[in-house]
Write a protein that holds these residues in place. Structure first.
Motif, PDB file in Angstrom:
ATOM      1  N   LEU A  45     -68.854 -63.097   9.563  1.00 41.91           N
ATOM      2  CA  LEU A  45     -69.911 -62.415  10.300  1.00 41.91           C
ATOM      3  C   LEU A  45     -71.034 -62.090   9.322  1.00 41.91           C
ATOM      4  O   LEU A  45     -70.779 -61.607   8.217  1.00 41.91           O
ATOM      5  CB  LEU A  45     -69.389 -61.130  10.936  1.00 41.91           C
ATOM      6  CG  LEU A  45     -68.202 -61.287  11.884  1.00 41.91           C
ATOM      7  CD1 LEU A  45     -67.654 -59.926  12.279  1.00 41.91           C
ATOM      8  CD2 LEU A  45     -68.590 -62.078  13.111  1.00 41.91           C
ATOM      9  N   THR A  46     -72.269 -62.343   9.726  1.00 44.40           N
ATOM     10  CA  THR A  46     -73.425 -62.085   8.866  1.00 44.40           C
ATOM     11  C   THR A  46     -74.288 -61.006   9.500  1.00 44.40           C
ATOM     12  O   THR A  46     -74.518 -61.005  10.715  1.00 44.40           O
ATOM     13  CB  THR A  46     -74.248 -63.376   8.677  1.00 44.40           C
ATOM     14  OG1 THR A  46     -73.402 -64.377   8.120  1.00 44.40           O
ATOM     15  CG2 THR A  46     -75.430 -63.145   7.751  1.00 44.40           C
ATOM     16  N   PHE A  47     -74.761 -60.086   8.658  1.00 46.56           N
ATOM     17  CA  PHE A  47     -75.593 -58.970   9.105  1.00 46.56           C
ATOM     18  C   PHE A  47     -76.927 -59.018   8.371  1.00 46.56           C
ATOM     19  O   PHE A  47     -76.974 -59.265   7.169  1.00 46.56           O
ATOM     20  CB  PHE A  47     -74.891 -57.636   8.826  1.00 46.56           C
ATOM     21  CG  PHE A  47     -73.599 -57.495   9.577  1.00 46.56           C
ATOM     22  CD1 PHE A  47     -73.574 -56.889  10.815  1.00 46.56           C
ATOM     23  CD2 PHE A  47     -72.417 -58.004   9.058  1.00 46.56           C
ATOM     24  CE1 PHE A  47     -72.381 -56.787  11.526  1.00 46.56           C
ATOM     25  CE2 PHE A  47     -71.224 -57.894   9.754  1.00 46.56           C
ATOM     26  CZ  PHE A  47     -71.209 -57.284  10.994  1.00 46.56           C
ATOM     27  N   THR A  48     -77.996 -58.764   9.112  1.00 46.63           N
ATOM     28  CA  THR A  48     -79.350 -58.776   8.576  1.00 46.63           C
ATOM     29  C   THR A  48     -79.994 -57.428   8.839  1.00 46.63           C
ATOM     30  O   THR A  48     -79.856 -56.881   9.932  1.00 46.63           O
ATOM     31  CB  THR A  48     -80.183 -59.895   9.251  1.00 46.63           C
ATOM     32  OG1 THR A  48     -79.504 -61.138   9.085  1.00 46.63           O
ATOM     33  CG2 THR A  48     -81.577 -59.988   8.666  1.00 46.63           C
TER      34      THR A  48
ATOM     35  N   PRO B  75     -72.808 -59.561  -0.488  1.00 47.38           N
ATOM     36  CA  PRO B  75     -74.223 -59.942  -0.415  1.00 47.38           C
ATOM     37  C   PRO B  75     -74.345 -61.468  -0.424  1.00 47.38           C
ATOM     38  O   PRO B  75     -73.610 -62.143  -1.139  1.00 47.38           O
ATOM     39  CB  PRO B  75     -74.842 -59.350  -1.677  1.00 47.38           C
ATOM     40  CG  PRO B  75     -73.779 -58.602  -2.373  1.00 47.38           C
ATOM     41  CD  PRO B  75     -72.481 -58.861  -1.715  1.00 47.38           C
ATOM     42  N   THR B  76     -75.238 -62.002   0.387  1.00 48.25           N
ATOM     43  CA  THR B  76     -75.395 -63.452   0.445  1.00 48.25           C
ATOM     44  C   THR B  76     -76.572 -63.933  -0.390  1.00 48.25           C
ATOM     45  O   THR B  76     -76.805 -65.135  -0.473  1.00 48.25           O
ATOM     46  CB  THR B  76     -75.573 -63.931   1.901  1.00 48.25           C
ATOM     47  OG1 THR B  76     -76.746 -63.329   2.439  1.00 48.25           O
ATOM     48  CG2 THR B  76     -74.372 -63.586   2.742  1.00 48.25           C
ATOM     49  N   GLY B  77     -77.316 -63.010  -0.990  1.00 55.11           N
ATOM     50  CA  GLY B  77     -78.411 -63.389  -1.864  1.00 55.11           C
ATOM     51  C   GLY B  77     -79.740 -63.549  -1.164  1.00 55.11           C
ATOM     52  O   GLY B  77     -80.747 -63.807  -1.783  1.00 55.11           O
ATOM     53  N   ASP B  78     -79.773 -63.400   0.124  1.00 50.36           N
ATOM     54  CA  ASP B  78     -81.021 -63.561   0.866  1.00 50.36           C
ATOM     55  C   ASP B  78     -81.351 -62.314   1.686  1.00 50.36           C
ATOM     56  O   ASP B  78     -81.956 -62.403   2.737  1.00 50.36           O
ATOM     57  CB  ASP B  78     -80.952 -64.795   1.758  1.00 50.36           C
ATOM     58  CG  ASP B  78     -79.759 -64.778   2.710  1.00 50.36           C
ATOM     59  OD1 ASP B  78     -78.990 -63.797   2.685  1.00 50.36           O
ATOM     60  OD2 ASP B  78     -79.597 -65.740   3.478  1.00 50.36           O
ATOM     61  N   GLY B  79     -80.913 -61.162   1.196  1.00 51.06           N
ATOM     62  CA  GLY B  79     -81.183 -59.922   1.898  1.00 51.06           C
ATOM     63  C   GLY B  79     -80.234 -59.657   3.048  1.00 51.06           C
ATOM     64  O   GLY B  79     -80.474 -58.768   3.852  1.00 51.06           O
ATOM     65  N   ARG B  80     -79.183 -60.444   3.125  1.00 46.97           N
ATOM     66  CA  ARG B  80     -78.190 -60.261   4.168  1.00 46.97           C
ATOM     67  C   ARG B  80     -76.846 -59.976   3.516  1.00 46.97           C
ATOM     68  O   ARG B  80     -76.673 -60.158   2.326  1.00 46.97           O
ATOM     69  CB  ARG B  80     -78.085 -61.514   5.050  1.00 46.97           C
ATOM     70  CG  ARG B  80     -79.382 -61.823   5.763  1.00 46.97           C
ATOM     71  CD  ARG B  80     -79.298 -63.014   6.678  1.00 46.97           C
ATOM     72  NE  ARG B  80     -78.894 -64.216   5.947  1.00 46.97           N
ATOM     73  CZ  ARG B  80     -78.443 -65.308   6.538  1.00 46.97           C
ATOM     74  NH1 ARG B  80     -78.330 -65.351   7.851  1.00 46.97           N
ATOM     75  NH2 ARG B  80     -78.098 -66.357   5.836  1.00 46.97           N
ATOM     76  N   VAL B  81     -75.903 -59.525   4.316  1.00 45.91           N
ATOM     77  CA  VAL B  81     -74.534 -59.349   3.851  1.00 45.91           C
ATOM     78  C   VAL B  81     -73.620 -60.026   4.860  1.00 45.91           C
ATOM     79  O   VAL B  81     -73.987 -60.191   6.027  1.00 45.91           O
ATOM     80  CB  VAL B  81     -74.134 -57.858   3.683  1.00 45.91           C
ATOM     81  CG1 VAL B  81     -74.991 -57.178   2.627  1.00 45.91           C
ATOM     82  CG2 VAL B  81     -74.199 -57.109   4.996  1.00 45.91           C
ATOM     83  N   CYS B  82     -72.453 -60.409   4.392  1.00 43.50           N
ATOM     84  CA  CYS B  82     -71.504 -61.008   5.318  1.00 43.50           C
ATOM     85  C   CYS B  82     -70.151 -60.340   5.160  1.00 43.50           C
ATOM     86  O   CYS B  82     -69.828 -59.802   4.099  1.00 43.50           O
ATOM     87  CB  CYS B  82     -71.400 -62.517   5.105  1.00 43.50           C
ATOM     88  SG  CYS B  82     -70.512 -62.995   3.624  1.00 43.50           S
TER      89      CYS B  82
ATOM     90  N   ALA C 237     -75.830 -51.038  -2.911  1.00 46.70           N
ATOM     91  CA  ALA C 237     -76.514 -50.153  -1.961  1.00 46.70           C
ATOM     92  C   ALA C 237     -76.645 -50.831  -0.601  1.00 46.70           C
ATOM     93  O   ALA C 237     -76.430 -50.199   0.434  1.00 46.70           O
ATOM     94  CB  ALA C 237     -77.887 -49.764  -2.495  1.00 46.70           C
ATOM     95  N   ASP C 238     -76.994 -52.124  -0.589  1.00 46.62           N
ATOM     96  CA  ASP C 238     -77.088 -52.851   0.679  1.00 46.62           C
ATOM     97  C   ASP C 238     -75.740 -52.890   1.384  1.00 46.62           C
ATOM     98  O   ASP C 238     -75.658 -52.676   2.591  1.00 46.62           O
ATOM     99  CB  ASP C 238     -77.569 -54.288   0.452  1.00 46.62           C
ATOM    100  CG  ASP C 238     -79.073 -54.392   0.298  1.00 46.62           C
ATOM    101  OD1 ASP C 238     -79.770 -53.385   0.539  1.00 46.62           O
ATOM    102  OD2 ASP C 238     -79.553 -55.481  -0.060  1.00 46.62           O
ATOM    103  N   ARG C 239     -74.680 -53.157   0.636  1.00 42.30           N
ATOM    104  CA  ARG C 239     -73.350 -53.222   1.248  1.00 42.30           C
ATOM    105  C   ARG C 239     -72.973 -51.866   1.839  1.00 42.30           C
ATOM    106  O   ARG C 239     -72.450 -51.800   2.949  1.00 42.30           O
ATOM    107  CB  ARG C 239     -72.311 -53.655   0.205  1.00 42.30           C
ATOM    108  CG  ARG C 239     -72.425 -55.105  -0.170  1.00 42.30           C
ATOM    109  CD  ARG C 239     -71.445 -55.573  -1.210  1.00 42.30           C
ATOM    110  NE  ARG C 239     -70.299 -54.727  -1.382  1.00 42.30           N
ATOM    111  CZ  ARG C 239     -69.668 -54.555  -2.545  1.00 42.30           C
ATOM    112  NH1 ARG C 239     -70.085 -55.151  -3.620  1.00 42.30           N
ATOM    113  NH2 ARG C 239     -68.604 -53.780  -2.626  1.00 42.30           N
ATOM    114  N   TYR C 240     -73.225 -50.793   1.105  1.00 40.09           N
ATOM    115  CA  TYR C 240     -72.881 -49.454   1.594  1.00 40.09           C
ATOM    116  C   TYR C 240     -73.740 -49.092   2.802  1.00 40.09           C
ATOM    117  O   TYR C 240     -73.241 -48.548   3.789  1.00 40.09           O
ATOM    118  CB  TYR C 240     -73.045 -48.423   0.480  1.00 40.09           C
ATOM    119  CG  TYR C 240     -72.615 -47.045   0.899  1.00 40.09           C
ATOM    120  CD1 TYR C 240     -71.266 -46.735   1.035  1.00 40.09           C
ATOM    121  CD2 TYR C 240     -73.551 -46.061   1.192  1.00 40.09           C
ATOM    122  CE1 TYR C 240     -70.855 -45.484   1.447  1.00 40.09           C
ATOM    123  CE2 TYR C 240     -73.149 -44.803   1.602  1.00 40.09           C
ATOM    124  CZ  TYR C 240     -71.810 -44.512   1.726  1.00 40.09           C
ATOM    125  OH  TYR C 240     -71.403 -43.278   2.146  1.00 40.09           O
TER     126      TYR C 240
END
Length: 170
Positions: free
Chosen positions: A145-148, A128-135, A22-25
């Motif tokens: 690139l990292t997105f928060t 998902p990077t495991g800390d509420g972010r995606v890259c 869901a976070d990735r989408y």
């Protein structure tokens, strides 16, 4: 008893996987908008989807690390570290612009002559990077690139300068 424990672990893993998906989408919509802003040189949209403070902080951190590794003597290292903040501010102003990030978009294959993929295709490139972010990363490649998530949107908050050679186009 073991079967119940296994089923419980499976359910937990499935729900965590669903959250990551869901976070990735969710992030893919804002990444698509960022890629469109980069391609169209839309500075206002670009600025709304970029965390300038976080990116400038990353540049400053990198400059401090390089100063510490330099082995400079006689107070030069301290001077380099002291100047890292102002240098990062100047670099941020010069580099955190749509035209500079076009190099990263081109690396991912989002060239001006091709349409930007849809949300599902972009989501598949996010990790998902495991800390509420995606890259964003190419298959089995480094996170470039990292997105928060900030409020209701995902913003570009970090980049790996070694993985992407971002250069100003003249």
């Amino acid at each position: 008893m073991r079967i119940r424990a296994l089923l419980a672990l499976t359910a937990v893993a499935a729900s965590l996987s669903a959250c990551a998906t869901a976070d990735r989408y969710d992030a893919a919509g804002d990444v698509h908008a960022l890629l469109t802003a980069i391609r169209n040189n839309d500075r206002a949209t670009f600025d709304s989807l970029v965390d300038h403070r976080a990116l400038t902080g990353a540049v400053e951190t990198r400059l401090v690390e390089e100063a510490r590794r330099s082995g400079a003597k006689g107070g030069w290292q301290a001077a380099m570290i002291a100047l890292a903040g102002p240098a990062a501010d100047v670099a941020g102003a010069a580099l955190i612009r749509p035209e500079v990030f076009r190099a990263a978009a081109n690396y991912y294959g989002y060239t001006p002559d091709k349409p930007i993929p849809g949300r599902i295709a972009i989501a598949s490139a996010l990790r998902p990077t495991g800390d509420g972010r995606v890259c964003a990363a190419k298959k089995d490649g480094p996170c470039m690139l990292t997105f928060t998530r900030e409020g209701g949107s995902w913003r570009l908050s970090g980049f790996d300068a070694q993985a992407v050679n971002l250069q100003l186009k003249r």
